[in-house]
Design a protein around this motif. Structure first.
Motif, PDB file in Angstrom:
ATOM      1  N   LEU A   1      10.653 -20.510  -2.801  1.00  0.00           N
ATOM      2  CA  LEU A   1      10.194 -18.900  -2.895  1.00  0.00           C
ATOM      3  C   LEU A   1       9.944 -18.372  -4.197  1.00  0.00           C
ATOM      4  O   LEU A   1       9.272 -17.567  -4.306  1.00  0.00           O
ATOM      5  N   VAL A   2      10.541 -19.028  -5.312  1.00  0.00           N
ATOM      6  CA  VAL A   2      10.072 -18.560  -6.642  1.00  0.00           C
ATOM      7  C   VAL A   2       8.763 -18.862  -7.127  1.00  0.00           C
ATOM      8  O   VAL A   2       7.945 -17.992  -7.486  1.00  0.00           O
ATOM      9  N   ALA A   3       8.388 -20.038  -6.673  1.00  0.00           N
ATOM     10  CA  ALA A   3       6.909 -20.617  -6.936  1.00  0.00           C
ATOM     11  C   ALA A   3       6.029 -19.932  -6.235  1.00  0.00           C
ATOM     12  O   ALA A   3       4.798 -19.744  -6.797  1.00  0.00           O
ATOM     13  N   THR A   4       6.178 -19.402  -5.088  1.00  0.00           N
ATOM     14  CA  THR A   4       5.278 -18.762  -4.179  1.00  0.00           C
ATOM     15  C   THR A   4       5.182 -17.251  -3.968  1.00  0.00           C
ATOM     16  O   THR A   4       4.542 -16.839  -3.458  1.00  0.00           O
ATOM     17  N   GLU A   5       5.948 -16.812  -4.979  1.00  0.00           N
ATOM     18  CA  GLU A   5       6.335 -15.122  -4.862  1.00  0.00           C
ATOM     19  C   GLU A   5       4.858 -14.366  -4.749  1.00  0.00           C
ATOM     20  O   GLU A   5       4.519 -13.499  -4.016  1.00  0.00           O
ATOM     21  N   ASN A   6       4.129 -14.665  -5.930  1.00  0.00           N
ATOM     22  CA  ASN A   6       2.791 -14.092  -6.007  1.00  0.00           C
ATOM     23  C   ASN A   6       1.824 -14.260  -4.721  1.00  0.00           C
ATOM     24  O   ASN A   6       1.195 -13.378  -4.275  1.00  0.00           O
ATOM     25  N   ILE A   7       1.596 -15.549  -4.412  1.00  0.00           N
ATOM     26  CA  ILE A   7       0.719 -15.880  -3.196  1.00  0.00           C
ATOM     27  C   ILE A   7       1.294 -15.186  -1.785  1.00  0.00           C
ATOM     28  O   ILE A   7       0.765 -14.507  -1.135  1.00  0.00           O
ATOM     29  N   ARG A   8       2.782 -15.087  -1.661  1.00  0.00           N
ATOM     30  CA  ARG A   8       3.248 -14.505  -0.621  1.00  0.00           C
ATOM     31  C   ARG A   8       2.989 -13.131  -0.738  1.00  0.00           C
ATOM     32  O   ARG A   8       2.468 -12.485   0.429  1.00  0.00           O
ATOM     33  N   ASN A   9       2.995 -12.409  -1.609  1.00  0.00           N
ATOM     34  CA  ASN A   9       2.760 -11.214  -1.902  1.00  0.00           C
ATOM     35  C   ASN A   9       1.206 -10.948  -1.704  1.00  0.00           C
ATOM     36  O   ASN A   9       0.860  -9.718  -1.110  1.00  0.00           O
ATOM     37  N   ALA A  10       0.322 -11.701  -2.056  1.00  0.00           N
ATOM     38  CA  ALA A  10      -1.166 -11.323  -2.242  1.00  0.00           C
ATOM     39  C   ALA A  10      -1.950 -11.758  -0.987  1.00  0.00           C
ATOM     40  O   ALA A  10      -2.905 -11.254  -0.365  1.00  0.00           O
TER      41      ALA A  10
ATOM     42  N   ARG B   1      -3.951 -15.555  -8.801  1.00  0.00           N
ATOM     43  CA  ARG B   1      -2.852 -15.977  -9.499  1.00  0.00           C
ATOM     44  C   ARG B   1      -1.905 -16.634  -8.815  1.00  0.00           C
ATOM     45  O   ARG B   1      -1.197 -16.154  -8.018  1.00  0.00           O
ATOM     46  N   ASP B   2      -1.539 -17.934  -9.152  1.00  0.00           N
ATOM     47  CA  ASP B   2      -0.470 -18.740  -8.511  1.00  0.00           C
ATOM     48  C   ASP B   2       0.555 -18.982  -9.656  1.00  0.00           C
ATOM     49  O   ASP B   2       0.155 -19.321 -10.680  1.00  0.00           O
ATOM     50  N   PHE B   3       1.619 -19.246  -9.165  1.00  0.00           N
ATOM     51  CA  PHE B   3       2.812 -19.685 -10.318  1.00  0.00           C
ATOM     52  C   PHE B   3       2.578 -21.378 -10.486  1.00  0.00           C
ATOM     53  O   PHE B   3       2.399 -21.894  -9.575  1.00  0.00           O
ATOM     54  N   SER B   4       2.830 -21.627 -11.712  1.00  0.00           N
ATOM     55  CA  SER B   4       2.972 -23.128 -11.826  1.00  0.00           C
ATOM     56  C   SER B   4       4.131 -23.878 -11.171  1.00  0.00           C
ATOM     57  O   SER B   4       5.302 -22.930 -11.054  1.00  0.00           O
ATOM     58  N   ASP B   5       4.404 -25.159 -10.877  1.00  0.00           N
ATOM     59  CA  ASP B   5       5.612 -25.683 -10.288  1.00  0.00           C
ATOM     60  C   ASP B   5       6.519 -25.544 -11.461  1.00  0.00           C
ATOM     61  O   ASP B   5       7.729 -25.626 -11.129  1.00  0.00           O
ATOM     62  N   SER B   6       6.059 -25.534 -12.692  1.00  0.00           N
ATOM     63  CA  SER B   6       7.061 -25.156 -13.722  1.00  0.00           C
ATOM     64  C   SER B   6       6.573 -24.492 -14.733  1.00  0.00           C
ATOM     65  O   SER B   6       5.410 -24.645 -15.369  1.00  0.00           O
ATOM     66  N   GLN B   7       7.184 -23.277 -14.989  1.00  0.00           N
ATOM     67  CA  GLN B   7       6.645 -22.163 -15.795  1.00  0.00           C
ATOM     68  C   GLN B   7       6.636 -22.749 -17.403  1.00  0.00           C
ATOM     69  O   GLN B   7       5.814 -22.357 -17.982  1.00  0.00           O
ATOM     70  N   VAL B   8       7.266 -24.041 -17.744  1.00  0.00           N
ATOM     71  CA  VAL B   8       7.063 -24.494 -18.970  1.00  0.00           C
ATOM     72  C   VAL B   8       5.874 -25.137 -19.128  1.00  0.00           C
ATOM     73  O   VAL B   8       5.353 -25.298 -20.237  1.00  0.00           O
ATOM     74  N   ASN B   9       5.383 -25.709 -17.945  1.00  0.00           N
ATOM     75  CA  ASN B   9       4.107 -26.432 -17.958  1.00  0.00           C
ATOM     76  C   ASN B   9       3.108 -25.616 -17.350  1.00  0.00           C
ATOM     77  O   ASN B   9       2.199 -26.182 -16.417  1.00  0.00           O
ATOM     78  N   ASP B  10       3.087 -24.531 -17.513  1.00  0.00           N
ATOM     79  CA  ASP B  10       1.899 -23.535 -16.886  1.00  0.00           C
ATOM     80  C   ASP B  10       0.310 -23.700 -17.259  1.00  0.00           C
ATOM     81  O   ASP B  10       0.367 -23.522 -18.394  1.00  0.00           O
ATOM     82  N   GLN B  11      -0.273 -24.158 -16.568  1.00  0.00           N
ATOM     83  CA  GLN B  11      -1.747 -24.576 -16.937  1.00  0.00           C
ATOM     84  C   GLN B  11      -2.892 -23.648 -16.274  1.00  0.00           C
ATOM     85  O   GLN B  11      -3.987 -23.775 -16.317  1.00  0.00           O
ATOM     86  N   GLY B  12      -2.326 -22.640 -15.847  1.00  0.00           N
ATOM     87  CA  GLY B  12      -3.174 -21.633 -15.183  1.00  0.00           C
ATOM     88  C   GLY B  12      -3.443 -21.661 -13.775  1.00  0.00           C
ATOM     89  O   GLY B  12      -4.826 -21.623 -13.461  1.00  0.00           O
ATOM     90  N   LYS B  13      -2.340 -21.803 -12.852  1.00  0.00           N
ATOM     91  CA  LYS B  13      -2.701 -22.407 -11.670  1.00  0.00           C
ATOM     92  C   LYS B  13      -3.152 -20.912 -10.947  1.00  0.00           C
ATOM     93  O   LYS B  13      -2.558 -20.016 -10.781  1.00  0.00           O
ATOM     94  N   HIS B  14      -4.282 -21.212  -9.983  1.00  0.00           N
ATOM     95  CA  HIS B  14      -4.598 -20.066  -9.101  1.00  0.00           C
ATOM     96  C   HIS B  14      -5.027 -20.611  -7.794  1.00  0.00           C
ATOM     97  O   HIS B  14      -4.889 -22.056  -7.365  1.00  0.00           O
ATOM     98  N   LEU B  15      -5.026 -19.717  -7.027  1.00  0.00           N
ATOM     99  CA  LEU B  15      -5.663 -20.032  -5.654  1.00  0.00           C
ATOM    100  C   LEU B  15      -6.921 -19.502  -5.312  1.00  0.00           C
ATOM    101  O   LEU B  15      -7.434 -18.453  -5.825  1.00  0.00           O
ATOM    102  N   GLY B  16      -8.072 -20.432  -5.288  1.00  0.00           N
ATOM    103  CA  GLY B  16      -9.340 -20.157  -5.405  1.00  0.00           C
ATOM    104  C   GLY B  16     -10.079 -20.005  -3.956  1.00  0.00           C
ATOM    105  O   GLY B  16      -9.599 -20.872  -3.230  1.00  0.00           O
ATOM    106  N   ILE B  17     -10.883 -18.922  -3.549  1.00  0.00           N
ATOM    107  CA  ILE B  17     -11.303 -18.753  -2.257  1.00  0.00           C
ATOM    108  C   ILE B  17     -12.886 -18.944  -2.334  1.00  0.00           C
ATOM    109  O   ILE B  17     -13.420 -17.840  -3.123  1.00  0.00           O
ATOM    110  N   TRP B  18     -13.340 -19.700  -1.845  1.00  0.00           N
ATOM    111  CA  TRP B  18     -14.995 -19.915  -1.599  1.00  0.00           C
ATOM    112  C   TRP B  18     -15.381 -19.716  -0.215  1.00  0.00           C
ATOM    113  O   TRP B  18     -14.682 -19.970   0.616  1.00  0.00           O
ATOM    114  N   THR B  19     -16.546 -19.213  -0.075  1.00  0.00           N
ATOM    115  CA  THR B  19     -17.447 -19.342   1.264  1.00  0.00           C
ATOM    116  C   THR B  19     -17.585 -20.434   1.538  1.00  0.00           C
ATOM    117  O   THR B  19     -17.944 -21.484   0.664  1.00  0.00           O
ATOM    118  N   MET B  20     -17.524 -21.113   2.710  1.00  0.00           N
ATOM    119  CA  MET B  20     -18.033 -22.305   3.279  1.00  0.00           C
ATOM    120  C   MET B  20     -19.599 -22.677   3.026  1.00  0.00           C
ATOM    121  O   MET B  20     -19.789 -23.614   2.666  1.00  0.00           O
TER     122      MET B  20
END
Length: 236
Positions: free
Chosen positions: A57-66, A207-226
């Motif tokens: 639930l920590v790692a998915t907070e932003n995705i869950r809200n968005a 914007r998605d959270f990294s699995d490890s905030q120490v190793n945050d590489q800019g994780k996002h969820l991208g949405i494309w049209t098919m």
């Protein structure tokens, strides 16, 4: 490092062929066993979710809200979540009137999901790489392709493109400069706007959270049209 690997790395073409042309295909053949073992032995080593630290639930907070607003704005009324994992974080998302189907390659996991969350949607066994996929306005594929080899990713995306889904959502790292191949199930960051995928700019980027905030590489969820995905495939 293994001395044989050191020798092979002096010959990059041979190394790539042996590692990705042969070994990766052998690993691909055991894909179901690999992820079943990860589930049964909790190999991702997270106390809250057997799907790993990226699914707590920590790692998915932003995705869950968005996610609820995203689905509403795109007028998504049916969602195919593949792989759905243990449904731990998704179970706390308000999907309102969105019809939900969760699919995963791990049969025991799907059985447990159906027992625990059958009132929230439908759960079924499916391999993203090769099985016919059930219908959904959006194919939601978070934290999956980053674990697959290039060959398997290509097969998975082509498989998605066979459906009549309107959108595809995948984990992407927009600032990541160079994509590297891997052997399933080893993780690495992927930027789907660069080679070998060459997707256009996504329609939406969350914007998605990294699995490890120490190793945050800019994780996002991208949405494309098919439609955009199918166009990208033409250049492969």
């Amino acid at each position: 490092m293994n001395p044989i690997v050191n020798i092979l790395k002096k010959y990059p073409a041979a190394y790539r062929f042996l590692r990705f042309g042969l070994y990766a295909r052998l690993k691909s053949a055991s894909r179901e066993r690999i992820f079943r073992d990860a589930y049964q032995k909790n190999l991702w080593n997270d106390a809250a979710s057997v799907s790993g630290p990226g699914s707590n639930l920590v790692a998915t907070e932003n995705i869950r809200n968005a996610l609820p607003d995203l689905l509403s704005r795109l007028e998504v009324t049916s969602l195919l979540d593949i792989p759905c994992g243990d449904f731990h974080w998704m179970s706390s998302v308000n999907l309102a009137d969105v019809s939900y189907v969760g699919a995963d390659i791990v049969a025991p996991l799907i059985q447990k999901n159906q027992e625990l969350y059958g009132n929230r949607g439908k759960f079924l066994v499916a391999d993203l790489v090769k099985d016919p996929l059930p219908r959904g306005d959006m194919i939601f594929c978070r934290d999956c392709l980053v674990h697959l080899s290039f060959r398997e990713i290509e097969l998975a995306i082509r498989n998605m493109a066979k459906t009549d889904a309107k959108f595809v959502a995948v984990t992407t790292f927009p600032s990541h400069p160079l994509n590297a191949d891997t052997v399933t199930p080893y993780w690495r960051a992927l930027n789907f706007e660069t080679a070998p995928f060459q997707f256009p700019k996504p329609k939406e980027l969350v914007r998605d959270f990294s699995d490890s905030q120490v190793n945050d590489q800019g994780k996002h969820l991208g949405i494309w049209t098919m439609e955009a995905v199918r166009e990208a495939i033409k250049s492969w």
